[in-house]
Scaffold this motif. Structure first.
Motif, mmCIF file in Angstrom:
data_model
loop_
_atom_site.group_PDB
_atom_site.id
_atom_site.type_symbol
_atom_site.label_atom_id
_atom_site.label_comp_id
_atom_site.label_asym_id
_atom_site.label_seq_id
_atom_site.Cartn_x
_atom_site.Cartn_y
_atom_site.Cartn_z
ATOM 1 N N LEU A 63 0.829 -1.206 0.000
ATOM 2 C CA LEU A 63 0.000 0.000 0.000
ATOM 3 C C LEU A 63 0.864 1.258 0.000
ATOM 4 O O LEU A 63 0.627 2.192 -0.780
ATOM 5 C CB LEU A 63 -0.931 -0.003 1.210
ATOM 6 C CG LEU A 63 -2.126 -0.964 1.164
ATOM 7 C CD1 LEU A 63 -2.789 -1.047 2.537
ATOM 8 C CD2 LEU A 63 -3.131 -0.522 0.109
ATOM 9 N N ALA A 64 1.869 1.280 0.866
ATOM 10 C CA ALA A 64 2.755 2.448 0.926
ATOM 11 C C ALA A 64 3.558 2.590 -0.363
ATOM 12 O O ALA A 64 3.744 3.707 -0.871
ATOM 13 C CB ALA A 64 3.696 2.327 2.127
ATOM 14 N N ALA A 65 4.032 1.472 -0.905
ATOM 15 C CA ALA A 65 4.818 1.520 -2.140
ATOM 16 C C ALA A 65 3.976 2.021 -3.306
ATOM 17 O O ALA A 65 4.460 2.771 -4.160
ATOM 18 C CB ALA A 65 5.381 0.136 -2.444
ATOM 19 N N TYR A 66 2.715 1.606 -3.351
ATOM 20 C CA TYR A 66 1.835 2.070 -4.433
ATOM 21 C C TYR A 66 1.645 3.584 -4.362
ATOM 22 O O TYR A 66 1.691 4.281 -5.388
ATOM 23 C CB TYR A 66 0.486 1.363 -4.335
ATOM 24 C CG TYR A 66 -0.526 1.864 -5.345
ATOM 25 C CD1 TYR A 66 -0.495 1.409 -6.660
ATOM 26 C CD2 TYR A 66 -1.497 2.793 -4.976
ATOM 27 C CE1 TYR A 66 -1.418 1.878 -7.591
ATOM 28 C CE2 TYR A 66 -2.422 3.254 -5.903
ATOM 29 C CZ TYR A 66 -2.382 2.804 -7.199
ATOM 30 O OH TYR A 66 -3.294 3.265 -8.128
ATOM 31 N N ALA A 67 1.429 4.085 -3.159
ATOM 32 C CA ALA A 67 1.245 5.534 -3.010
ATOM 33 C C ALA A 67 2.494 6.295 -3.431
ATOM 34 O O ALA A 67 2.413 7.333 -4.115
ATOM 35 C CB ALA A 67 0.888 5.864 -1.564
ATOM 36 N N LEU A 68 3.671 5.782 -3.060
ATOM 37 C CA LEU A 68 4.911 6.479 -3.390
ATOM 38 C C LEU A 68 5.282 6.350 -4.862
ATOM 39 O O LEU A 68 5.986 7.208 -5.402
ATOM 40 C CB LEU A 68 6.052 5.926 -2.530
ATOM 41 C CG LEU A 68 5.977 6.239 -1.031
ATOM 42 C CD1 LEU A 68 7.032 5.465 -0.270
ATOM 43 C CD2 LEU A 68 6.145 7.743 -0.790
ATOM 44 N N ALA A 69 4.825 5.294 -5.522
ATOM 45 C CA ALA A 69 5.226 5.049 -6.904
ATOM 46 C C ALA A 69 4.206 5.549 -7.924
ATOM 47 O O ALA A 69 4.584 5.989 -9.012
ATOM 48 C CB ALA A 69 5.468 3.555 -7.120
ATOM 49 N N ARG A 70 2.901 5.512 -7.584
ATOM 50 C CA ARG A 70 1.877 5.754 -8.606
ATOM 51 C C ARG A 70 1.012 6.982 -8.336
ATOM 52 O O ARG A 70 0.237 7.365 -9.205
ATOM 53 C CB ARG A 70 0.958 4.533 -8.723
ATOM 54 C CG ARG A 70 1.645 3.193 -8.706
ATOM 55 C CD ARG A 70 2.498 2.942 -9.912
ATOM 56 N NE ARG A 70 1.710 2.609 -11.093
ATOM 57 C CZ ARG A 70 2.236 2.138 -12.223
ATOM 58 N NH1 ARG A 70 3.558 1.962 -12.305
ATOM 59 N NH2 ARG A 70 1.474 1.869 -13.264
ATOM 60 N N LEU A 71 1.116 7.563 -7.158
ATOM 61 C CA LEU A 71 0.281 8.724 -6.834
ATOM 62 C C LEU A 71 1.155 9.972 -6.708
ATOM 63 O O LEU A 71 2.302 9.903 -6.258
ATOM 64 C CB LEU A 71 -0.479 8.500 -5.524
ATOM 65 C CG LEU A 71 -1.401 7.280 -5.466
ATOM 66 C CD1 LEU A 71 -2.080 7.209 -4.106
ATOM 67 C CD2 LEU A 71 -2.447 7.322 -6.580
ATOM 68 N N ASP A 102 0.240 3.246 -18.405
ATOM 69 C CA ASP A 102 -0.928 3.172 -19.288
ATOM 70 C C ASP A 102 -2.024 2.300 -18.699
ATOM 71 O O ASP A 102 -3.220 2.546 -18.925
ATOM 72 C CB ASP A 102 -0.507 2.611 -20.657
ATOM 73 C CG ASP A 102 0.430 3.557 -21.392
ATOM 74 O OD1 ASP A 102 0.477 4.733 -21.000
ATOM 75 O OD2 ASP A 102 1.092 3.111 -22.351
ATOM 76 N N ILE A 103 -1.640 1.254 -17.966
ATOM 77 C CA ILE A 103 -2.658 0.377 -17.394
ATOM 78 C C ILE A 103 -3.456 1.109 -16.323
ATOM 79 O O ILE A 103 -4.655 0.861 -16.146
ATOM 80 C CB ILE A 103 -2.014 -0.907 -16.827
ATOM 81 C CG1 ILE A 103 -0.964 -0.573 -15.755
ATOM 82 C CG2 ILE A 103 -1.387 -1.741 -17.935
ATOM 83 C CD1 ILE A 103 -0.343 -1.811 -15.114
ATOM 84 N N ALA A 124 -12.488 2.950 -12.612
ATOM 85 C CA ALA A 124 -11.926 2.310 -11.422
ATOM 86 C C ALA A 124 -11.293 3.350 -10.506
ATOM 87 O O ALA A 124 -10.652 4.293 -10.967
ATOM 88 C CB ALA A 124 -10.886 1.266 -11.824
ATOM 89 N N GLY A 125 -11.472 3.165 -9.206
ATOM 90 C CA GLY A 125 -10.824 4.020 -8.221
ATOM 91 C C GLY A 125 -9.414 3.543 -7.929
ATOM 92 O O GLY A 125 -8.959 2.510 -8.438
ATOM 93 N N GLU A 126 -8.714 4.295 -7.083
ATOM 94 C CA GLU A 126 -7.310 3.976 -6.811
ATOM 95 C C GLU A 126 -7.162 2.610 -6.146
ATOM 96 O O GLU A 126 -6.270 1.835 -6.491
ATOM 97 C CB GLU A 126 -6.689 5.060 -5.924
ATOM 98 C CG GLU A 126 -6.515 6.396 -6.613
ATOM 99 C CD GLU A 126 -5.617 6.328 -7.836
ATOM 100 O OE1 GLU A 126 -4.748 5.441 -7.897
ATOM 101 O OE2 GLU A 126 -5.796 7.164 -8.741
ATOM 102 N N VAL A 154 -5.209 -4.331 -10.742
ATOM 103 C CA VAL A 154 -4.308 -4.069 -11.863
ATOM 104 C C VAL A 154 -2.841 -4.197 -11.457
ATOM 105 O O VAL A 154 -2.070 -4.927 -12.079
ATOM 106 C CB VAL A 154 -4.570 -2.667 -12.460
ATOM 107 C CG1 VAL A 154 -3.592 -2.379 -13.596
ATOM 108 C CG2 VAL A 154 -6.007 -2.562 -12.958
ATOM 109 N N VAL A 155 -2.466 -3.483 -10.402
ATOM 110 C CA VAL A 155 -1.050 -3.433 -10.022
ATOM 111 C C VAL A 155 -0.604 -4.720 -9.339
ATOM 112 O O VAL A 155 0.412 -5.315 -9.714
ATOM 113 C CB VAL A 155 -0.783 -2.204 -9.128
ATOM 114 C CG1 VAL A 155 0.657 -2.230 -8.613
ATOM 115 C CG2 VAL A 155 -1.045 -0.925 -9.906
ATOM 116 N N LEU A 156 -1.330 -5.164 -8.324
ATOM 117 C CA LEU A 156 -0.913 -6.347 -7.580
ATOM 118 C C LEU A 156 -0.779 -7.603 -8.445
ATOM 119 O O LEU A 156 0.200 -8.346 -8.297
ATOM 120 C CB LEU A 156 -1.864 -6.605 -6.411
ATOM 121 C CG LEU A 156 -1.735 -5.681 -5.203
ATOM 122 C CD1 LEU A 156 -2.624 -6.169 -4.070
ATOM 123 C CD2 LEU A 156 -0.296 -5.566 -4.729
#
Length: 278
Positions: free
Chosen positions: A94-102, A169-170, A179-181, A188-190
């Protein structure tokens, strides 16, 4: 028409010899553990020592299971290592997604702070962390063992780097579909990060399964210890260490790690092979 086999070059021969030597050196300690576990005490303490036992015995294994609450210790190890691994994968991802994609204010500063915590020695925070756990009444509990390790700076950084390699792009396609975050993260990401998650899960499980200091500090009850900390109870009178019994306990302790590695070996190798590729 027969094809001639090319003679190996000197560099190939040297590389093969080096590979065999290094492999033998890596496997030697494991071989010593396995063989010593089946030696009687007289042979373990004999001088000069021998690698292969003259007499094979199961007494060391019987001593481990009789002198320790062995099933409880193994169960505690699974709960501790498995619980930490499960929570770390959830919170780290969760933390990695926020730092990488948001994109949000202070993202770079937050990443620097997280990486900086890797430079702080674990021993420097052990006493205040124990005081906090004791104040919460979590000593000798699974919560006290697992909660302080429910997230890890290395895991966050590791997964962030993997998430950065995934095409954006995905994400955009999923947002166009409404879709929401959290849906993008989960659906998608996981699924595209399974190799990284398995790799981090393996590292986390192994590190916590083998950890000695943490369960020794946060558990004072022998029934709440792990198999690693429980082996310290096998020291005999006057500090005499029964090496055969210790090797038997160590042999049993590493079996779950071997099984875990074999279980995810294919995915693990896949992740190593694709590291750095986009």
């Amino acid at each position: 028409m027969r094809t001639r086999l090319k003679a190996p070059t000197p560099s190939t021969v040297l590389a093969t010899i080096a590979f065999v030597v290094v492999t033998a050196l890596v496997l030697l300690p494991i071989a010593i553990i396995v063989l010593t576990a089946f030696k009687p005490a007289a042979e373990v303490n004999a001088y000069p020592p021998s690698l292969l036992p003259d007499v094979w015995t199961l007494d060391n294994l019987k001593t481990v299971t009789s002198d320790l609450p062995f099933a409880r210790l193994v169960g505690n190890s699974f709960v501790f290592a498995g619980g930490v691994t499960l929570f770390a994968l959830v919170f780290d991802s969760l933390a990695a997604y926020a730092l990488a994609r948001l994109d949000f204010t202070g993202r770079r500063l937050l990443l620097i702070v997280i990486i900086a915590t890797l430079m702080i020695p674990f021993q420097a925070t052990l006493i205040p962390l124990y005081q906090l756990v004791a104040d919460l009444g979590w000593v000798n509990t699974y919560t006290g063992l697992i909660a302080p390790r429910a997230a890890d700076a290395f895991g966050i950084f590791f997964l962030r780097q993997f998430f950065l390699a995934l095409p954006r792009d995905i994400d955009q396609a999923a947002r166009i579909d409404g879709a929401g975050e959290f849906r993008i993260f989960r659906s998608v990401v996981l699924p595209n990060a399974v190799p990284a998650l398995l790799t981090l899960g393996l590292f986390t499980f192994v590190n916590n399964w083998n950890d000695l200091l943490w369960p020794l500090v946060f558990t004072t009850d022998a029934e709440m210890g792990t198999i690693t900390s429980g082996l310290t109870q096998l020291t005999g009178p006057s500090g005499i260490v029964p090496h055969g019994v210790m090797m038997a306990g160590s042999l049993i302790a590493i079996l779950p790690l071997v099984i875990a590695f074999l279980f995810i070996q294919r995915r693990f190798i896949e992740n190593i092979a694709t590291t750095g590729l986009k």
